[in-house]
Design an enzyme around this catalytic site. Structure first.
Site, PDB file in Angstrom:
ATOM      1  N   ASP A 107      -8.176  -2.475   4.443  1.00 50.41           N
ATOM      2  CA  ASP A 107      -8.336  -1.305   5.308  1.00 50.41           C
ATOM      3  C   ASP A 107      -8.080   0.017   4.593  1.00 50.41           C
ATOM      4  O   ASP A 107      -8.531   1.069   5.056  1.00 50.41           O
ATOM      5  CB  ASP A 107      -7.389  -1.401   6.503  1.00 50.41           C
ATOM      6  CG  ASP A 107      -5.921  -1.339   6.083  1.00 50.41           C
ATOM      7  OD1 ASP A 107      -5.504  -2.189   5.270  1.00 50.41           O
ATOM      8  OD2 ASP A 107      -5.191  -0.451   6.564  1.00 50.41           O
ATOM      9  N   THR A 124      -0.490   0.589   6.420  1.00 49.96           N
ATOM     10  CA  THR A 124      -0.212  -0.440   5.428  1.00 49.96           C
ATOM     11  C   THR A 124      -0.024  -1.752   6.163  1.00 49.96           C
ATOM     12  O   THR A 124       0.719  -1.826   7.141  1.00 49.96           O
ATOM     13  CB  THR A 124       1.058  -0.128   4.607  1.00 49.96           C
ATOM     14  OG1 THR A 124       1.358  -1.245   3.765  1.00 49.96           O
ATOM     15  CG2 THR A 124       2.258   0.186   5.478  1.00 49.96           C
ATOM     16  N   GLY A 125      -0.737  -2.794   5.733  1.00 49.65           N
ATOM     17  CA  GLY A 125      -0.592  -4.056   6.438  1.00 49.65           C
ATOM     18  C   GLY A 125      -1.677  -5.043   6.082  1.00 49.65           C
ATOM     19  O   GLY A 125      -2.375  -4.903   5.070  1.00 49.65           O
ATOM     20  N   ARG A 167     -13.036  -8.546  -2.374  1.00 47.09           N
ATOM     21  CA  ARG A 167     -12.399  -8.260  -1.088  1.00 47.09           C
ATOM     22  C   ARG A 167     -11.912  -6.826  -1.006  1.00 47.09           C
ATOM     23  O   ARG A 167     -11.335  -6.286  -1.942  1.00 47.09           O
ATOM     24  CB  ARG A 167     -11.234  -9.227  -0.864  1.00 47.09           C
ATOM     25  CG  ARG A 167     -10.461  -9.020   0.452  1.00 47.09           C
ATOM     26  CD  ARG A 167      -9.235  -8.179   0.276  1.00 47.09           C
ATOM     27  NE  ARG A 167      -8.437  -8.098   1.517  1.00 47.09           N
ATOM     28  CZ  ARG A 167      -7.413  -7.273   1.685  1.00 47.09           C
ATOM     29  NH1 ARG A 167      -7.059  -6.448   0.713  1.00 47.09           N
ATOM     30  NH2 ARG A 167      -6.747  -7.257   2.828  1.00 47.09           N
ATOM     31  N   THR A 172       0.851  -1.185   0.000  1.00 48.64           N
ATOM     32  CA  THR A 172       0.000   0.000   0.000  1.00 48.64           C
ATOM     33  C   THR A 172       0.890   1.240   0.000  1.00 48.64           C
ATOM     34  O   THR A 172       2.013   1.190   0.490  1.00 48.64           O
ATOM     35  CB  THR A 172      -0.888  -0.007   1.261  1.00 48.64           C
ATOM     36  OG1 THR A 172      -1.674  -1.191   1.267  1.00 48.64           O
ATOM     37  CG2 THR A 172      -1.804   1.199   1.315  1.00 48.64           C
TER      38      THR A 172
END
Length: 328
Positions: A225, A245-246, A222, A194
């Protein structure tokens, strides 16, 4: 990918913290994804290319702020550069879905009035971050998706490109490898790709933005976040601006971006402490990733529980730095 809490907290300590200083006139931080980024897995040439790309995006945002522009304009300028760079999983270079398409998400938030805009599942808008901002500026809605978001983009005169424009052979090979070897997205990407930016301008206003192509092989529409206000993006002039980001599912469950600002407002924590505390919570849940944040006083920080994160920051006091690995 799940590590012990002790190991994760040890990695937090490796994230560089801003030194004590007077409030800068402006401040900016950007990220290009976090994950298993190890120096031994990257050639010097690759490292130099990523550092140059991050520096170019940082310079684009910093120029806006140095010339007296708004935090929101700076965030957009930095992210647009990253969306156009195929090295990052946002815009051109976005990962492929299971069906072999590119579906992108983005969001922005203005800390001065907590206005926000977000889009999900778009595939023909060259700069999803500009579409998210257009949603915010229009003001009638916060979150648009799919065909409706594409139609809105056309009505607002945003640049539309053919779906093929986003596709790269590198990302296509990742999808093919994932399917052939029955791997997870993290096995083929090694990072959460991201991009994002947070800024404080000379007027003391904050802004945040995040843009992504999601996870390789994602299915069923899908959404992670990145476009979720309060999870991947949040900004409030009273506290901070955050971009994450994750592993999106965990960041949504923890409401990461909003939780960091909340801890500053309600518990009186500093921005580094708040970011580290929330990321420790994500780690305990089993999630990986990182955040960038800038406080209302212009302190720009990073917090991540992975071996590395593409990250950079600059301010009016002369700071300008780019880092990749945890030990940087």
């Amino acid at each position: 990918m799940i590590r012990t809490a002790a190991a994760l907290l040890a990695l937090f300590a490796l994230a560089p913290a801003a030194s004590a200083q007077e409030t800068p006139e402006w401040s900016l931080a950007i990220h290009g994804g976090a994950g298993t980024l190890l120096r031994e897995n990257m050639t010097p040439e690759q490292e130099a290319e990523y550092r140059a790309a991050m520096q170019a995006a940082l310079d684009a945002g910093a120029k806006v702020l140095a010339e007296g522009g708004s935090a929101m304009d700076a965030v957009e300028a930095a992210i647009v550069r990253l969306e156009d760079d195929p090295k990052f999983n946002a815009g051109r270079g976005a990962v492929f879905t299971w069906e072999g398409t590119n579906e992108m998400d983005a969001s922005v938030m203005d800390g001065s009035n907590r206005a926000a805009g977000a889009v999900a599942g778009v595939g023909t808008v060259r700069h999803p971050i500009r579409l998210a901002r257009a949603v915010m500026d229009d003001g009638r809605h916060v979150f648009l998706s799919g065909d409706g978001a594409e139609q809105f983009a056309g009505e607002k005169g945003l640049e539309i490109v053919p779906p093929e424009w986003f596709a790269t052979e590198h990302r296509r090979r990742q999808l093919e490898e994932m399917k052939a070897k029955n791997l997870s997205a993290l096995d083929v990407e090694f990072k959460f790709g991201t991009v994002g930016a947070v800024a404080r301008d000379r007027q003391g206003h904050l802004a945040a933005g995040t843009s992504t192509g999601g996870m390789t092989g994602k299915r069923w529409g899908r959404i992670g976040d990145s476009p979720v206000i309060g999870a991947g993006t949040y900004a409030d002039d009273r506290a901070c601006a955050v971009s994450a980001t994750g592993w999106g599912e965990f960041f949504i469950r923890a409401g990461v971006a909003h939780a960091i600002c909340d801890r500053m407002l309600l518990a009186g924590e500093g921005v580094q402490q708040a970011a580290d505390t929330v990321m420790a919570d994500v780690a305990q849940m089993g999630g990986d990733g990182g955040v960038i944040a800038v406080s209302k006083d212009g302190e720009a920080v990073f917090s991540f529980n992975t071996p590395g994160m593409y990250r950079a920051r600059a301010n009016s006091s002369g700071m300008s730095e780019v880092a990749i690995f945890a030990e940087d």
